[in-house]
Design an enzyme around this catalytic site. Sequence first.
Site, PDB file in Angstrom:
ATOM      1  N   HIS A  21      48.269  28.585  34.715  1.00 27.08           N
ATOM      2  CA  HIS A  21      48.067  27.621  35.815  1.00 27.08           C
ATOM      3  C   HIS A  21      48.541  26.214  35.491  1.00 27.08           C
ATOM      4  CE1 HIS A  21      44.380  30.258  37.074  1.00 27.08           C
ATOM      5  NE2 HIS A  21      45.516  30.799  37.452  1.00 27.08           N
ATOM      6  N   TRP A 135      45.311  43.630  33.054  1.00 31.72           N
ATOM      7  CA  TRP A 135      44.944  42.773  34.175  1.00 31.72           C
ATOM      8  C   TRP A 135      45.799  43.324  35.324  1.00 31.72           C
ATOM      9  CZ3 TRP A 135      43.630  41.299  29.552  1.00 31.72           C
ATOM     10  CH2 TRP A 135      43.085  40.070  29.229  1.00 31.72           C
ATOM     11  N   TYR A 137      46.788  42.795  38.905  1.00 31.28           N
ATOM     12  CA  TYR A 137      46.660  41.854  40.013  1.00 31.28           C
ATOM     13  C   TYR A 137      47.754  42.124  41.046  1.00 31.28           C
ATOM     14  CZ  TYR A 137      43.535  38.964  37.068  1.00 31.28           C
ATOM     15  OH  TYR A 137      42.495  38.501  36.288  1.00 31.28           O
ATOM     16  N   LYS A 168      41.147  45.038  34.366  1.00 33.02           N
ATOM     17  CA  LYS A 168      40.485  43.803  34.819  1.00 33.02           C
ATOM     18  C   LYS A 168      40.956  43.592  36.251  1.00 33.02           C
ATOM     19  CE  LYS A 168      40.356  39.058  32.833  1.00 33.02           C
ATOM     20  NZ  LYS A 168      40.404  38.241  33.983  1.00 33.02           N
ATOM     21  N   SER A 193      37.203  40.293  37.138  1.00 33.36           N
ATOM     22  CA  SER A 193      37.841  39.011  36.848  1.00 33.36           C
ATOM     23  C   SER A 193      37.059  37.903  37.558  1.00 33.36           C
ATOM     24  CB  SER A 193      39.260  39.095  37.395  1.00 33.36           C
ATOM     25  OG  SER A 193      39.995  38.030  36.954  1.00 33.36           O
ATOM     26  N   GLY A 194      36.934  36.752  36.911  1.00 32.96           N
ATOM     27  CA  GLY A 194      36.052  35.716  37.446  1.00 32.96           C
ATOM     28  C   GLY A 194      36.532  35.003  38.689  1.00 32.96           C
ATOM     29  N   GLY A 195      37.799  34.525  38.659  1.00 34.66           N
ATOM     30  CA  GLY A 195      38.305  33.719  39.761  1.00 34.66           C
ATOM     31  C   GLY A 195      37.872  32.271  39.643  1.00 34.66           C
ATOM     32  N   ARG A 223      37.034  30.437  34.113  1.00 34.61           N
ATOM     33  CA  ARG A 223      36.605  29.186  34.755  1.00 34.61           C
ATOM     34  C   ARG A 223      35.123  29.131  35.069  1.00 34.61           C
ATOM     35  NH1 ARG A 223      41.378  29.671  39.024  1.00 34.61           N
ATOM     36  NH2 ARG A 223      41.104  31.832  38.385  1.00 34.61           N
TER      37      ARG A 223
HETATM   38  P1  FBP Z   1      39.231  33.278  35.544  1.00 41.48           P
HETATM   39  O1  FBP Z   1      37.866  33.870  35.306  1.00 41.48           O
HETATM   40  O2  FBP Z   1      39.253  31.814  35.218  1.00 41.48           O
HETATM   41  O3  FBP Z   1      39.739  33.604  36.926  1.00 41.48           O
HETATM   42  O4  FBP Z   1      40.201  33.962  34.491  1.00 41.48           O
HETATM   43  C1  FBP Z   1      40.611  35.278  34.620  1.00 41.48           C
HETATM   44  C2  FBP Z   1      42.112  35.345  34.607  1.00 41.48           C
HETATM   45  O5  FBP Z   1      42.556  36.672  34.725  1.00 41.48           O
HETATM   46  C3  FBP Z   1      42.753  34.719  33.393  1.00 41.48           C
HETATM   47  O6  FBP Z   1      42.828  35.595  32.314  1.00 41.48           O
HETATM   48  C4  FBP Z   1      44.080  34.298  33.934  1.00 41.48           C
HETATM   49  O7  FBP Z   1      44.619  33.196  33.293  1.00 41.48           O
HETATM   50  C5  FBP Z   1      43.752  33.915  35.341  1.00 41.48           C
HETATM   51  O8  FBP Z   1      42.618  34.640  35.717  1.00 41.48           O
HETATM   52  C6  FBP Z   1      44.891  34.202  36.271  1.00 41.48           C
HETATM   53  O9  FBP Z   1      44.514  33.720  37.524  1.00 41.48           O
HETATM   54  P2  FBP Z   1      45.385  33.930  38.807  1.00 41.48           P
HETATM   55  O10 FBP Z   1      44.636  34.893  39.658  1.00 41.48           O
HETATM   56  O11 FBP Z   1      45.457  32.574  39.427  1.00 41.48           O
HETATM   57  O12 FBP Z   1      46.724  34.445  38.395  1.00 41.48           O
END
Ligand code: FBP
Length: 245
Positions: A21, A135, A137, A168, A193-195, A223
């Site tokens: 980020h 991860w 996403y 994750k 994942s936290g967000g 975060r």
């Molecule tokens: P957070 O808990 O801060 O969201 O972190 C989890 C994470 O997967 C980190 O490992 C990674 O840097 C970030 O989220 C990526 O976030 P984004 O969804 O913006 O790509």
Amino acid sequence: MGPLLKNGKGLILAYDQGIEHGPSKDFNEKNIDPSYIVDIAERGGFTGLVFQKGIAENYYRGKVPLILKLNGRTSLPGGEPISRQVCSVKQAVDLGAKAVGYTIYAGSTYEHEMLAEFGRIQEEAHRVGLPVLAWVYPRGAAVKDDTSREIVSYAARIGLEAGADAVKIKYTGDKESFAWAVKAAGKAKVFMSGGPKAPTDEGFLTQVRGVMEAGATGIAVGRNMWQNQDPFKMAFELRKIIFNE
Ligand code: FBP
């Protein structure tokens, strides 16, 4: 996954946001210092700590199991997301990592490159006995809602089928839909994942309770921990939920 779990559950601290980020988006005077994050992980009772290799080489102190992130990208280019390998499995072993991590942007026009690279890394890591955390996403123009039940469960399933030991995934918004994603992940362990930091601590804790009731193995958050005014109190509350302490 054994070394990363306690009573079969896991509490993982993620700190790769600096490259993902950029420092100004997430960091303040305190949490810009990686040593502060290592303190949180150690004193907070975390079972895993996620770093990119540069942070691991300079700050990792060996107490909390290291999950070394093997790919990464910056937020600067825009466009369809792609994250390529920036660190080897051998380097992870040399740094004492207990697992490796890799992000797959499913849905991106570059997903084939990440899936292929993940496949090679997974084989290499398993050959040396390291578990692999994916991860997953879903992201890019083809993905309309990356937290819907359909998309998050798809992400979980991609992790299982690609050979991840743990996946994750983002929170779907409710316990029932998250439980479907956990089912889709099969034997791959699921971490939420936290967000971005939740507006209230209680709100975040309620979310974590639901996720654990849905069958998750744990959470992998950044975060919501290191942006918290009192991360040690937050870690204490999370340990009660996750490990029944
Ligand atoms: P957070 O808990 O801060 O969201 O972190 C989890 C994470 O997967 C980190 O490992 C990674 O840097 C970030 O989220 C990526 O976030 P984004 O969804 O913006 O790509």
